[in-house]
Design a protein around this motif. Structure first.
Motif, PDB file in Angstrom:
ATOM      1  N   SER A 179      -5.843   8.455  -0.748  1.00 62.94           N
ATOM      2  CA  SER A 179      -5.148   7.502   0.109  1.00 62.94           C
ATOM      3  C   SER A 179      -5.623   7.714   1.531  1.00 62.94           C
ATOM      4  O   SER A 179      -6.209   8.743   1.858  1.00 62.94           O
ATOM      5  CB  SER A 179      -3.650   7.711   0.045  1.00 62.94           C
ATOM      6  N   TYR A 224       1.279   4.051  -2.820  1.00 72.12           N
ATOM      7  CA  TYR A 224       0.948   5.431  -2.516  1.00 72.12           C
ATOM      8  C   TYR A 224       2.076   6.368  -2.947  1.00 72.12           C
ATOM      9  O   TYR A 224       1.853   7.381  -3.589  1.00 72.12           O
ATOM     10  CB  TYR A 224       0.678   5.578  -1.016  1.00 72.12           C
ATOM     11  N   LYS A 278      -7.798  -3.212  -2.620  1.00 76.35           N
ATOM     12  CA  LYS A 278      -8.199  -2.977  -1.238  1.00 76.35           C
ATOM     13  C   LYS A 278      -9.633  -2.446  -1.184  1.00 76.35           C
ATOM     14  O   LYS A 278     -10.064  -1.704  -2.074  1.00 76.35           O
ATOM     15  CB  LYS A 278      -7.254  -1.958  -0.586  1.00 76.35           C
ATOM     16  N   SER A 284      -2.187  -1.322  -8.210  1.00 78.80           N
ATOM     17  CA  SER A 284      -3.303  -1.786  -7.398  1.00 78.80           C
ATOM     18  C   SER A 284      -4.101  -2.853  -8.143  1.00 78.80           C
ATOM     19  O   SER A 284      -4.532  -3.847  -7.561  1.00 78.80           O
ATOM     20  CB  SER A 284      -4.174  -0.585  -7.060  1.00 78.80           C
ATOM     21  N   ASP A 288       0.834  -1.222   0.000  1.00 81.50           N
ATOM     22  CA  ASP A 288       0.000   0.000   0.000  1.00 81.50           C
ATOM     23  C   ASP A 288       0.853   1.250   0.000  1.00 81.50           C
ATOM     24  O   ASP A 288       0.607   2.199  -0.720  1.00 81.50           O
ATOM     25  CB  ASP A 288      -0.802   0.122   1.307  1.00 81.50           C
ATOM     26  N   HIS A 344      -9.875   1.343  -1.234  1.00 79.85           N
ATOM     27  CA  HIS A 344      -9.521   1.928  -2.525  1.00 79.85           C
ATOM     28  C   HIS A 344     -10.672   1.764  -3.519  1.00 79.85           C
ATOM     29  O   HIS A 344     -10.962   2.649  -4.313  1.00 79.85           O
ATOM     30  CB  HIS A 344      -8.251   1.275  -3.054  1.00 79.85           C
TER      31      HIS A 344
END
Lengths: 297, 568
Positions: free
Chosen positions: A217, A128, B99, A142, A124, B102
């Motif tokens: 985020s 980011y 996620k 992602s 993550d 997200h």
């Protein structure tokens, strides 16, 4: 294992810390600084990974250290202080022995830092950070992280379905197995392409492709992050000044020459120790704070 | 205010001379909850995709579609993305990122919201949907129901005024499906969002719908409240009546009291009471001559028994050394020629049991015998030729070729048969499953029900004596379910043993010989179908729940209709 407090800081702080420690660890050869770096890396890795880290350090790092330290003088014969001659007539020098120890120490330190990096910088955080530079790339990351487990699961299901008609890679002779494997991959490809159309629909229907896309985020750069980032920058500045004024100098060949230890070099060493121990200090302080809070209630 | 106005809309796919939608007139008011039903391929999905023009497939459209008073073409992508939410059938395909948090933010990111507003909207939606407990999880850890809820929530985060859903619950188990419908009801009632959805399983969704639209062959044949639509279908004697909830079907079958046609089980009970008032009730004698009797006898410890073909003897199984037991001390027998159904909740270990039976996984304790032989000692070749075959849950996992015909021949590629013999075998299967019109099509272009038929054909080419089915009715409409049942019955009559794992109680009740209830890794109870469902008070068919206060043995719709017809 206790949750490490430093991991809860903003990814930029995490990344900045590791970037600084890795860079200093690779560039600085002064023995005092090397020992400090190794000590910090060891402490932090044990804090992060507990017994696993102890096992890792003892089982892999110690032998690696020994091998590297021994290998250098066997092959490297530079240096002016000759201790004795080897059977094949090559000299064994003190400089090359010390350089071997120093290089091995550096190598091991870097490896341990990377083991800490892996534990702290999760995917993550990485996504980011990259998203800040290239938003499109972070979405791709992602999506890849979404698709990899999904495809893995799918391959498993297809393989089971094929096994139930006797056509899995675990069945038949070598040739048949290879053919079955290719069939499974081919099914997988068709499936992936077919289903990607729907995913594309889902993206389009939620406005993907519109101009001015933002990147969201969960991270927030708060006062805690500012404080630690400020401290880190100040310590790094001291290190850089120390380097520029030659306080960290170290030379191995042809003869060993180390910068003299002055009061300022003590400050530089202390700064390095503080910087390296920063996560450990944060962790201990927070743990103590927690204890005092919970004892009051 | 009207949110959609469709005037004389027709749609034709390219290279097709038949219109998929013909002369649709439809007005949808803001805040309505509309359910659209119809057979697979009747044009429901095509109609839904007309309502969001960025998802409209290529083709020729006639007529006008107005969204919020203006032609839909004038709504740009930003407006459509923000105001018209679209949920797809397969929960996995709708999710883009890794996620949960997200995914919730994805649409808002596209629309260019700043971090602060996204944070607020995401938090609101997570709380509304009860997602906060799994907010930080990876998508891959979620169950199917959670995934579909996430799809819905990530669209609701954009605060759309219309929500369009294309068979959203078809891939979910009944409990998750009911949860999902309940969430839709909440959205509709509490936020006033207009909801338009297509659905096969109407039992849960009709009580919350304002309107039920029935489509047939690209045209709307009924468009009214669920009750009145049901009456309209009855007056037309339309086959879609068979897709309506059991109470409606029973009422229509009895052909009495149509004026108050019941929609829910509760209304059904009241209707039945009114109907039976003043009539003498003659309870039909339970048909004990059915094949289920052998099991009933076996359980009672007497009678003549068929040869057992599948035997589980105190089987234990777990997926990992540290994992909890998925199957615990499981013992049961399936006799030759039986249609054996295993029902039960999600995650009880049903599918695992099927995998164990097929030798796909091995138990760590106990024995599984197929035809009296230990499965652990059988080679794959021995097990899968002329003995046992599994039809996987997703038929797509079996297709490898460009056309259905090639795919069928591929199945025989390893066998030593001559070409003529192969052709003969394929021909037999094709005739049996009525696949002729589909032979030249690509397997992925078929509808769900057709895909399953093609997959069944592939499996049948192995000429199994035992057929294992994993949720074969998932995502099928009533019409395809009946077709499937018809083929299975035919196979059964030829002596093929069928073992099926399913959530579909109605299907099992109608077609199974023996039903077993799976719970917590083991079979809790097993009995001949009628006796099984008559013995349960909650886990039973809608028809039984409706009629059990007067006649406990009435399990299927046909039973209850017969009862009503006999009482006079």
């Amino acid at each position: 294992m206790m949750k490490d407090s430093f991991s809860s800081f903003h990814p930029i702080v995490n990344f900045g810390y590791f970037a600084a420690m890795l860079l200093f660890g690779m560039l600085l050869m002064h023995p005092a600084l090397q020992v400090i770096a190794l000590l910090c890396a060891l402490t932090y890795s044990i804090l992060l990974n507990g017994r696993r880290a102890v096992k890792f350090n003892l089982l892999y790092m110690v032998p690696l250290f020994v091998v590297m330290a021994v290998m250098n003088p066997v092959f490297n014969h530079a240096g002016v202080t000759i201790l004795f001659y080897l059977k094949n007539g090559n000299p064994m020098t003190m400089e090359s022995i010390l350089y071997g120890v120093s290089a091995a120490c550096m190598f091991v330190t870097i490896l341990i830092w990377f083991s800490c990096y892996n534990a702290v910088m999760t995917s993550d955080k990485f996504i980011y950070l990259f998203g800040k530079i290239m938003p499109a790339l972070s979405l791709i990351f992602s999506m890849v992280l979404r698709f990899v487990p999904r495809y893995k699961e799918q391959i498993k299901r297809i393989s089971l379905a094929q096994r139930s008609i006797g056509r899995d890679i675990t069945q038949g002779n070598m040739l048949v197995r290879a053919r079955n494997g290719i069939t499974i991959l081919s099914i997988m490809t068709t499936w992936a392409l077919e289903n990607a159309i729907e995913t594309a629909d889902s993206m389009k229907s939620r406005g993907y492709g519109l101009p001015r896309r933002t990147s969201f985020s969960l991270y927030r750069f708060d006062s805690r992050d500012r404080l630690v980032a400020g401290t880190m920058l100040a310590l790094i500045a001291i290190m850089v000044i120390g380097e520029a004024s030659g306080r960290n100098d170290m030379r191995f060949f042809p003869s060993i020459k180390m910068a003299h230890t002055t009061p300022f070099s003590i400050i530089v060493f202390a700064a390095y120790l503080l910087l390296g121990m920063l996560p450990v200090i944060i962790h201990v302080v927070e743990a103590l704070k927690w204890k005092s809070i919970s004892s009051k209630t | 205010m009207e949110i959609y106005q469709l005037q004389d809309v027709s749609f034709t796919f390219p290279l097709s001379d038949q219109a998929t939608l013909s002369h649709i007139h439809l007005t949808i008011a803001s805040g309505e909850f509309i359910t659209i039903c119809g057979r697979s391929g009747c044009g429901k999905s095509t109609l839904l995709r007309q309502l969001k023009s960025i998802l409209t497939p290529h083709g020729k459209r006639e007529g006008t579609i107005r969204y919020a008073g203006k032609p839909i073409e004038e709504a740009d992508q930003r407006t459509q993305a923000a105001e018209i939410g679209f949920v797809l059938q397969n929960p996995d395909n709708g999710i883009v990122t890794d996620k949960v948090w997200h995914e919730l933010a994805f649409g808002l990111e596209s629309l260019g919201y700043d971090s602060g507003s996204i944070r607020l909207r995401v938090a609101e939606m997570a709380s509304f949907f009860g997602i906060q407990h799994w907010f930080h999880k990876s998508v891959s850890e979620l169950s199917g129901g959670q995934k579909q809820l996430l799809n819905l929530a990530s669209i609701m985060a954009m605060q759309p005024s219309v929500l369009i859903l294309d068979e959203p619950t078809s891939q979910l188990d009944p409990i998750a499906a009911a949860d999902f419908i309940e969430t839709l009801r909440k959205i509709n009632q509490e936020l006033g969002t207009t909801i338009i959805l297509t659905e096969h399983r109407l039992e849960e969704v009709l009580p919350v719908s304002d309107r039920l639209i029935v489509m047939d062959d690209g045209a709307i044949i009924a468009d009214d409240t669920p009750r009145r639509s049901g009456q309209a279908l009855f007056r037309m004697k339309h086959p879609m009546l068979a897709a309506m909830p059991s109470p409606m079907q029973i009422c229509a079958g009895v052909e009495a009291g149509i004026a108050a046609i019941p929609v829910t089980v509760k209304e059904g009970r009241q209707w039945l009471d009114t109907f039976l008032q003043g009539r003498s009730m003659e309870l039909p004698v339970v048909d004990t001559e059915s094949r289920g009797q052998s099991v009933a006898n076996a359980i009672a410890g007497g009678g003549k028994r068929q040869k057992p073909v599948i035997q589980f003897k105190e089987v234990w199984f777990k997926y990992g050394k540290e994992a909890p037991d998925t199957v615990k001390d499981l013992s049961f027998e399936v006799e030759e020629g039986q249609f054996y159904c295993i029902v039960g909740g999600n995650g009880a270990g049903k599918t695992t049991t099927l995998s164990l039976t097929g030798g796909l996984v091995q138990p760590y304790r106990g024995r599984i015998l197929i035809d009296g032989k230990n499965i652990a000692k059988m080679s794959a070749k021995e097990l899968f030729t002329n003995k046992l075959a599994i039809l996987p849950q997703n038929p797509q996992h079996l297709f490898v070729k460009k056309t259905v015909e090639q795919d069928l021949y591929e199945m025989l590629s390893g066998s030593p048969l001559s070409l003529a013999e192969k052709a003969e075998k394929v021909e037999t299967v094709v005739q049996f499953l009525e696949l002729e019109p589909l032979l030249t099509r690509h397997p992925y272009d078929l509808s769900g029900g057709e895909q399953q038929r093609a997959a069944l054909a592939k499996v049948l080419l192995l000429e199994p004596r035992i057929l294992l089915l994993d949720e074969p009715t998932k995502g099928l409409d009533g019409f395809f379910k009946e077709r499937l049942a018809h083929y299975l019955k035919k196979l059964n009559a030829e002596g093929v043993t069928i073992m099926m794992v399913s959530h579909d109680i109605e299907f099992c009740a109608k077609h199974g010989d023996v039903c077993a209830m799976f719970f917590d890794g083991s079979i809790i109870t097993e009995n001949a179908t009628k006796a099984f469902f008559a013995g349960n008070s909650f886990y039973t068919t809608a028809a039984n729940r409706m009629a059990r206060h007067v006649w406990q043995e009435g399990v299927t719709i046909e039973d209850v209709i017969a009862l009503c017809k006999k009482s006079s």
